[in-house]
Design a protein around this motif. Structure first.
Motif, PDB file in Angstrom:
ATOM      1  N   THR A 161       0.819  -1.219   0.000  1.00  0.00           N
ATOM      2  CA  THR A 161       0.000   0.000   0.000  1.00  0.00           C
ATOM      3  C   THR A 161       0.847   1.261   0.000  1.00  0.00           C
ATOM      4  OG1 THR A 161      -0.162  -0.135   2.412  1.00  0.00           O
ATOM      5  CG2 THR A 161      -1.951  -1.114   1.131  1.00  0.00           C
ATOM      6  N   LYS A 162       1.961   1.231   0.715  1.00  0.00           N
ATOM      7  CA  LYS A 162       2.820   2.409   0.755  1.00  0.00           C
ATOM      8  C   LYS A 162       3.379   2.719  -0.624  1.00  0.00           C
ATOM      9  CE  LYS A 162       6.890   4.333   3.055  1.00  0.00           C
ATOM     10  NZ  LYS A 162       7.974   4.093   4.046  1.00  0.00           N
ATOM     11  N   TRP A 204       2.081   1.812  -3.501  1.00  0.00           N
ATOM     12  CA  TRP A 204       0.987   2.272  -4.357  1.00  0.00           C
ATOM     13  C   TRP A 204       0.660   3.743  -4.076  1.00  0.00           C
ATOM     14  CZ3 TRP A 204      -2.178   0.198  -8.216  1.00  0.00           C
ATOM     15  CH2 TRP A 204      -3.309   0.956  -8.535  1.00  0.00           C
ATOM     16  N   ASN A 205       0.498   4.058  -2.793  1.00  0.00           N
ATOM     17  CA  ASN A 205       0.060   5.411  -2.414  1.00  0.00           C
ATOM     18  C   ASN A 205       1.089   6.487  -2.752  1.00  0.00           C
ATOM     19  OD1 ASN A 205      -2.196   4.191  -1.422  1.00  0.00           O
ATOM     20  ND2 ASN A 205      -1.539   4.242   0.718  1.00  0.00           N
ATOM     21  N   SER A 206       2.362   6.102  -2.720  1.00  0.00           N
ATOM     22  CA  SER A 206       3.407   7.095  -2.954  1.00  0.00           C
ATOM     23  C   SER A 206       3.723   7.292  -4.430  1.00  0.00           C
ATOM     24  CB  SER A 206       4.691   6.702  -2.210  1.00  0.00           C
ATOM     25  OG  SER A 206       5.169   5.454  -2.688  1.00  0.00           O
ATOM     26  N   HIS A 221       1.322   6.236  -7.119  1.00  0.00           N
ATOM     27  CA  HIS A 221       0.124   6.354  -7.943  1.00  0.00           C
ATOM     28  C   HIS A 221      -0.600   7.657  -7.619  1.00  0.00           C
ATOM     29  CE1 HIS A 221      -3.974   5.530  -9.402  1.00  0.00           C
ATOM     30  NE2 HIS A 221      -3.394   4.721 -10.264  1.00  0.00           N
ATOM     31  N   SER A 254      -3.256  10.247  -6.561  1.00  0.00           N
ATOM     32  CA  SER A 254      -4.418  10.089  -5.694  1.00  0.00           C
ATOM     33  C   SER A 254      -5.702  10.219  -6.502  1.00  0.00           C
ATOM     34  CB  SER A 254      -4.412  11.142  -4.576  1.00  0.00           C
ATOM     35  OG  SER A 254      -5.620  11.112  -3.848  1.00  0.00           O
ATOM     36  N   SER A 255      -6.641   9.323  -6.253  1.00  0.00           N
ATOM     37  CA  SER A 255      -7.905   9.383  -6.974  1.00  0.00           C
ATOM     38  C   SER A 255      -8.683  10.641  -6.634  1.00  0.00           C
ATOM     39  CB  SER A 255      -8.755   8.148  -6.646  1.00  0.00           C
ATOM     40  OG  SER A 255      -8.967   8.053  -5.239  1.00  0.00           O
ATOM     41  N   GLU A 256      -8.380  11.227  -5.453  1.00  0.00           N
ATOM     42  CA  GLU A 256      -9.080  12.453  -5.048  1.00  0.00           C
ATOM     43  C   GLU A 256      -8.734  13.612  -5.977  1.00  0.00           C
ATOM     44  OE1 GLU A 256      -7.972  13.094  -1.051  1.00  0.00           O
ATOM     45  OE2 GLU A 256      -9.026  11.334  -0.269  1.00  0.00           O
TER      46      GLU A 256
END
Length: 321
Positions: free
Chosen positions: A306-307, A309-311, A313, A315-317
């Motif tokens: 997850t880290k 991916w989050n760093s 990719h 953000s969908s927001e």
């Protein structure tokens, strides 16, 4: 940099290396070490002529092969004699072993009188010594796939295994002996890599939530559980094998191959045409077992950090900005 240690790993246990180790084990006049750098066997008296002077380096590079004493050889002959089904040959071999001095020569002379029995002895001895080496290899380093035997050698192994193991179907809740083997497998995975630890969680999930109640077992001659697989009927033509295990001392000998072969033939008799096998972490290498028979990949599980991916990719927001 001068003090940096060179990493050594066990070489692949090829048939040639296996035969060399067995030959060296039976050499009572010398003691041998496996050279992890050059992947050869070295006699103990040859070590002093090597260039390495660092004792710590030498201890890491050279590991002693399994010890094999005359008493071990005697025990092996005793095991074989007791397994001979013909009472006449069995009693003659046991008598040779109980005759006192020169038992090794008398045992071999008795065998030579019956060529078929003599060939079976050599096959049995080689197989038992192979088990010792494979077990020792696994103790040195956790290797999943050890041997790449030819078809002829695999047939020899399976012929011997057919004499040593029986196969049976079990229906009902998980038994204590199956649970012990599963726990042993889980403990082994938990002490491995991160992927192994995750695989252990997945395996336990299968056991706890899927209510497994169909098993196919392999038992050793003493009746103990040697290997198992669980299976579930998914459709009138489809069976799933979500969980399986082989006891540590029986790995690397082709037992799972033989267990699955017996299981597959039984499923075919009940008109099940396809088997889905779940492979996890260290068992992914077993794809090679099924590949020659047209096995196809129908599902695949991936581990996503997850880290990471989050760093990396977006953000969908941000799509709404």
């Amino acid at each position: 940099m001068e003090n940096e240690q060179v990493p050594y790993r066990l070489p692949v246990l090829s048939r040639d290396l296996l035969d060399s180790i067995i030959f060296a084990m039976e050499d009572q006049a010398n003691f041998y070490f496996l050279d992890l750098k050059d992947e050869v066997l070295v006699r103990e008296d040859e070590l002093e002529y090597l260039d390495e002077t660092d004792e710590e380096e030498r201890d890491r590079r050279f590991i002693p092969i399994p010890d094999w004493e005359p008493s071990d050889g005697f025990h092996l002959m005793e095991m074989f004699a007791n397994r001979v089904r013909n009472p006449l040959y069995r009693s003659r071999l046991l008598a040779a072993l109980q005759s006192g001095r020169g038992v090794f020569r008398k045992f071999k002379d008795t065998l030579s009188e019956t060529p078929i029995l003599e060939r079976k002895w050599f096959s049995f001895r080689d197989e038992q010594l192979k088990r010792v080496v494979v077990s020792w290899y696994r103790e040195q380093e956790n290797i999943t796939q050890l041997l790449a035997l030819s078809d002829e050698e695999t047939e020899l192994t399976e012929d011997i295994l057919l004499e040593d193991f029986t196969f049976e179907t079990l229906e009902g809740p998980v038994t204590e002996e199956i649970m012990e083997m599963v726990q042993s497998l889980v403990t082994e995975l938990e002490s491995g890599s991160e992927e192994d630890r995750i695989a252990s969680v997945v395996l336990m999930r299968h056991l706890e939530l899927d209510e497994l109640d169909h098993f196919y077992l392999a038992r050793a001659q003493d009746g103990s559980l040697a290997a198992f697989l669980s299976y579930t009927m998914l459709a009138d033509y489809l069976v799933e094998v979500p969980l399986f295990g082989v006891k540590t001392e029986y790995r690397g000998l082709g037992l799972f191959r033989l267990l699955f072969d017996s299981f597959s033939r039984q499923m075919a008799r009940f008109h099940y045409q396809k088997v889905v096998v779940t492979l996890a972490s260290g068992f992914l290498g077993m794809e090679k077992l099924f590949a020659p028979y047209g096995a196809k990949e129908v599902t695949k599980q991936l581990i996503v950090d997850t880290k990471s991916w989050n760093s990396t990719h977006p953000s969908s927001e941000e799509a709404f900005l």
